[in-house]
Design a protein around this motif. Structure first.
Motif, mmCIF file in Angstrom:
data_model
loop_
_atom_site.group_PDB
_atom_site.id
_atom_site.type_symbol
_atom_site.label_atom_id
_atom_site.label_comp_id
_atom_site.label_asym_id
_atom_site.label_seq_id
_atom_site.Cartn_x
_atom_site.Cartn_y
_atom_site.Cartn_z
ATOM 1 N N GLN A 271 0.831 -1.204 0.000
ATOM 2 C CA GLN A 271 0.000 0.000 0.000
ATOM 3 C C GLN A 271 0.867 1.257 0.000
ATOM 4 N N LEU A 272 1.929 1.243 0.795
ATOM 5 C CA LEU A 272 2.801 2.415 0.888
ATOM 6 C C LEU A 272 3.465 2.696 -0.459
ATOM 7 N N GLU A 273 3.955 1.633 -1.062
ATOM 8 C CA GLU A 273 4.611 1.784 -2.357
ATOM 9 C C GLU A 273 3.638 2.370 -3.392
ATOM 10 N N ARG A 274 2.398 1.837 -3.382
ATOM 11 C CA ARG A 274 1.401 2.318 -4.337
ATOM 12 C C ARG A 274 0.951 3.743 -4.012
ATOM 13 N N ASP B 199 1.848 8.951 7.142
ATOM 14 C CA ASP B 199 1.878 10.261 6.483
ATOM 15 C C ASP B 199 0.612 10.548 5.683
ATOM 16 N N LEU B 200 -0.186 9.511 5.479
ATOM 17 C CA LEU B 200 -1.466 9.693 4.795
ATOM 18 C C LEU B 200 -2.278 10.791 5.470
ATOM 19 N N ALA B 201 -2.207 10.816 6.786
ATOM 20 C CA ALA B 201 -2.991 11.793 7.559
ATOM 21 C C ALA B 201 -2.607 13.238 7.236
ATOM 22 N N ARG B 202 -1.464 13.439 6.621
ATOM 23 C CA ARG B 202 -1.039 14.806 6.276
ATOM 24 C C ARG B 202 -1.660 15.274 4.967
#
Ligand code: ADP
Ligand code: ZN
Length: 432
Positions: A19-22, A56-59
């Protein structure tokens, strides 16, 4: 059966790495290709290199329905128009519809997640699937159609409506799986009765029913009236249409295909992320969409997430049944009321049919709540005292659950107009 073992049973740690990579790739793409996102990122001082972990999604900024309107029709497109092979649109009952463009790759991904969806629901290539979702701009029809074919099942594209013909074909062709909205499945059951057809002796065994809310009580009604397991499926035009999540036969929440859709729950008031298990607004980020990559879409749908592995073997997070939308909460005389609460209370009571409408109005500066619900033929033709008793019982149950007392109107069977797609049950006349 698990259609895609690799992605549906991946250990969560590995899944999160994927998920992070994508996510990094998607963020870089929208930053480069979509001016709307580039600007929103710049306002927050974010560049693609800011994303180092899933936290970091939350940012990242949210995307809301209004952003689709402001960028109507093609402002959020991330590929040249020549790569777009299809357009769908939401019903757009309030203002301009959401336009959903797909590349050939997107159509392929959609067919894949829909094949997984149907397989997860319990369908196999040996099934005959009668697809009674609306075809056309609505994503339901073609989404299920492609998924059924990808699975290798036999698809009958009846589309929604013409219910008598649906039933005739169902019997003649040996349909085993019906796909439509929960409310339309009830219309099919009712029409079959009127025609003198007993579907309980048919080959029908499974219903993949979604696109609208359906309480556990409503599911029970459907399973009582039709010889099917009723499986809940969830999706939305902004993501891909159907294919975001679906229940497995254990019915312990809808598995989200997280290698394609990254899910979070937020507090709808503060926008803060909430931990697993807590109820809040579902936020989804596309991880593989080409034409219309969307970052942190606020769905307005209220649910919670459970990451525990399921009995079926899938490691995918499960979302609980949608209990409402942040924008369908009614505030009546200062009290918050969700239509789903009303549905649950109604259907717990014997003698009541799963057909109702909720009418909210304002009379002499006072909010009024009226619930009109059909009763069974037996109740309706029985003595008046029975009706009064039922009315009183419903009043009391509503009062204790909702905290306010509605007016209950018991009405004749079949007096509420039936719909073939999504049912409209709430009429708030206060704003008119
Ligand atoms: P429109 O209704 O505007 O054409 P969509 O088909 O995209 O647009 O509707 C998506 C919405 O439908 C979701 O955000 C959700 O509110 C509702 N929905 C879809 N599936 C379900 C489900 N299984 N349970 C409850 N609500 C659902
Ligand atoms: Zn499962």
């Amino acid at each position: 059966m698990i259609w895609n073992t690799k992605y549906e049973t991946m250990p969560r740690k590995e899944l999160e790495e994927l998920q992070l990579e994508r996510l990094k790739y998607q963020v870089a793409r929208v930053y480069e290709k979509v001016p709307f996102y580039r600007q929103a990122f710049m306002e927050r001082g974010i560049t693609p290199s800011s994303i180092r972990s899933l936290a970091d999604l939350a940012r990242l900024p949210f995307t809301v329905k209004q952003d689709f309107r402001d960028n109507y029709p093609f402002g959020l497109l991330a590929v040249p128009m020549e790569q777009v092979v299809r357009l769908h649109a939401s019903s757009g009952t309030t203002g301009k519809p959401v336009i959903a463009p797909y590349t050939a790759g997107d159509i392929n991904m959609w067919a894949e997640v829909m094949a997984r969806t149907l397989s997860c629901a319990g369908m196999t290539k040996n099934d005959i699937m009668q697809n009674a979702y609306g075809y056309g701009l609505f994503t339901g029809g073609l989404g299920f159609h492609y998924g059924g074919e990808r699975l290798g099942a036999t698809v009958i594209p009846t589309a929604a409506g013409n219910t008598k013909r649906q039933i005739m074909l169902m019997e003649d062709l040996g349909t085993t799986v019906i796909t439509c909205t929960p409310s339309y499945s009830l219309t099919i059951a009712e029409t079959a009765l009127e025609m003198g057809v007993d579907l309980k002796t048919s080959k029908l065994r499974l219903g993949v029913l979604g696109a609208e809310p359906c309480s556990e009580q409503m599911r029970q009604e459907i399973e009582n009236k039709l010889p099917i397991q009723a499986i809940d499926i969830y999706g939305l035009t902004e993501m891909v249409g159907p294919g975001v999540s679906v229940e497995c036969p254990h019915k312990l929440g809808m598995h989200i295909f997280e290698d394609n859709f990254l899910a979070e729950i937020i507090d709808p008031l503060t926008g803060e992320q909430l931990p697993y298990g807590e109820k809040g607004e579902l936020v989804l980020t596309t991880l593989t969409k080409e034409a219309l990559p969307i970052i942190r879409f606020r769905t307005k749908d209220i649910t919670s997430l459970n990451p525990e592995p399921c009995k079926c073997g899938r490691t995918l997070v499960r979302m609980s049944k949608i209990t409402g939308r942040t924008d369908d909460m009614l505030i009546i005389r200062g009290v918050n009321v969700f239509p789903s609460q009303i549905e649950s209370v109604l259907l717990e009571v014997e003698g009541v049919e799963p057909h109702y409408i909720i009418v909210v109005d304002r009379k002499r500066h006072m909010d009024t709540l009226e619930i009109q619900v059909e009763v069974s033929d037996e109740v309706f033709s029985d003595e008046a005292r029975k009706m009064e008793e039922l009315e009183k019982r419903l009043m009391e149950e509503m009062e204790s659950t909702l905290g306010i007392s509605p007016v209950i109107k018991l009405i004749e069977p079949k007096s509420i107009p039936r719909t073939v797609g999504k049912a409209k049950r709430v009429y708030d006349r206060r704003e008119l």
